[in-house]
Design a protein around this motif. Sequence first.
Motif, PDB file in Angstrom:
ATOM      1  N   ASN A  30       0.800  -1.262  -0.094  1.00 34.54           N
ATOM      2  CA  ASN A  30       0.035   0.082  -0.092  1.00 34.54           C
ATOM      3  C   ASN A  30       0.852   1.148  -0.092  1.00 34.54           C
ATOM      4  O   ASN A  30       1.895   1.220   0.551  1.00 34.54           O
ATOM      5  CB  ASN A  30      -0.896  -0.115   1.260  1.00 34.54           C
ATOM      6  CG  ASN A  30      -1.589   1.200   1.440  1.00 34.54           C
ATOM      7  OD1 ASN A  30      -1.319   2.360   2.180  1.00 34.54           O
ATOM      8  ND2 ASN A  30      -2.732   1.319   0.694  1.00 34.54           N
ATOM      9  N   ASN A  32      -0.170   5.211   0.751  1.00 33.85           N
ATOM     10  CA  ASN A  32      -0.992   6.117   1.063  1.00 33.85           C
ATOM     11  C   ASN A  32      -0.688   7.678   0.614  1.00 33.85           C
ATOM     12  O   ASN A  32      -1.248   7.732  -0.710  1.00 33.85           O
ATOM     13  CB  ASN A  32      -1.213   6.637   2.782  1.00 33.85           C
ATOM     14  CG  ASN A  32      -2.442   7.148   3.132  1.00 33.85           C
ATOM     15  OD1 ASN A  32      -2.970   7.785   2.255  1.00 33.85           O
ATOM     16  ND2 ASN A  32      -2.306   7.630   4.289  1.00 33.85           N
ATOM     17  N   THR A  52      -3.604  12.150  -0.874  1.00 37.31           N
ATOM     18  CA  THR A  52      -3.616  10.777  -0.183  1.00 37.31           C
ATOM     19  C   THR A  52      -4.479   9.857  -0.994  1.00 37.31           C
ATOM     20  O   THR A  52      -4.876  10.299  -2.151  1.00 37.31           O
ATOM     21  CB  THR A  52      -4.561  11.085   0.974  1.00 37.31           C
ATOM     22  OG1 THR A  52      -5.978  11.582   0.803  1.00 37.31           O
ATOM     23  CG2 THR A  52      -3.996  12.096   1.940  1.00 37.31           C
ATOM     24  N   SER A  53      -4.481   8.731  -0.647  1.00 41.12           N
ATOM     25  CA  SER A  53      -5.042   7.572  -1.761  1.00 41.12           C
ATOM     26  C   SER A  53      -6.754   7.968  -1.516  1.00 41.12           C
ATOM     27  O   SER A  53      -7.151   7.367  -2.444  1.00 41.12           O
ATOM     28  CB  SER A  53      -4.652   6.158  -0.988  1.00 41.12           C
ATOM     29  OG  SER A  53      -5.267   6.139   0.497  1.00 41.12           O
ATOM     30  N   SER A  54      -7.140   8.684  -0.692  1.00 41.86           N
ATOM     31  CA  SER A  54      -8.625   9.103  -0.835  1.00 41.86           C
ATOM     32  C   SER A  54      -8.824  10.195  -1.410  1.00 41.86           C
ATOM     33  O   SER A  54     -10.003  10.570  -1.283  1.00 41.86           O
ATOM     34  CB  SER A  54      -9.010   9.024   0.832  1.00 41.86           C
ATOM     35  OG  SER A  54      -8.529   9.964   1.504  1.00 41.86           O
ATOM     36  N   GLY A  55      -7.939  10.828  -1.796  1.00 40.76           N
ATOM     37  CA  GLY A  55      -7.876  11.858  -2.701  1.00 40.76           C
ATOM     38  C   GLY A  55      -7.878  13.333  -2.118  1.00 40.76           C
ATOM     39  O   GLY A  55      -8.041  14.502  -2.701  1.00 40.76           O
ATOM     40  N   ASN A  73      -4.912   5.164  -8.178  1.00 39.49           N
ATOM     41  CA  ASN A  73      -4.305   4.186  -7.156  1.00 39.49           C
ATOM     42  C   ASN A  73      -4.218   2.949  -7.763  1.00 39.49           C
ATOM     43  O   ASN A  73      -3.358   2.172  -7.337  1.00 39.49           O
ATOM     44  CB  ASN A  73      -5.641   4.200  -6.030  1.00 39.49           C
ATOM     45  CG  ASN A  73      -5.607   5.357  -5.151  1.00 39.49           C
ATOM     46  OD1 ASN A  73      -4.699   6.116  -5.136  1.00 39.49           O
ATOM     47  ND2 ASN A  73      -6.740   5.610  -4.627  1.00 39.49           N
TER      48      ASN A  73
END
Length: 121
Positions: A30, A32, A52-55, A73
């Motif tokens: 992973n 991040n 971040t991986s969540s935007g 991602n």
Amino acid sequence: QVQLVESGGGLVQPGGSLRLSCAASGAFRNINTMGWYRQAPGKQRELVADITSSGGTRYVDSVKGRFTISRDNAKNTVWLQMNSLKPEDTAVYYCNAPRVFTISYRYLELWGQGTLVTVSS
């Protein structure tokens, strides 16, 4: 061997645009946050933008409204779209992943090799 490979630097006139790419390769679990730093001659390295991986994104004030960071991602790739470039944007740009979770369950910080962006007429 996990590494970050950058591309997209070059010479551009003031007001022009460039797009930098950075892809993570190798075996890992992973990543991040991924981001871009830059270092101009005689100056300290500074964070330009990260995501971040969540935007979630953040930018240094000097590039807000001109640069856009994005990522895929699934491809472990991050881009930096740079518009309205100024001579003061001239620097070596480095891709960074501060916490890569490896297959051996360790965290590593990775840096790309750097790509030169020169803004000049």
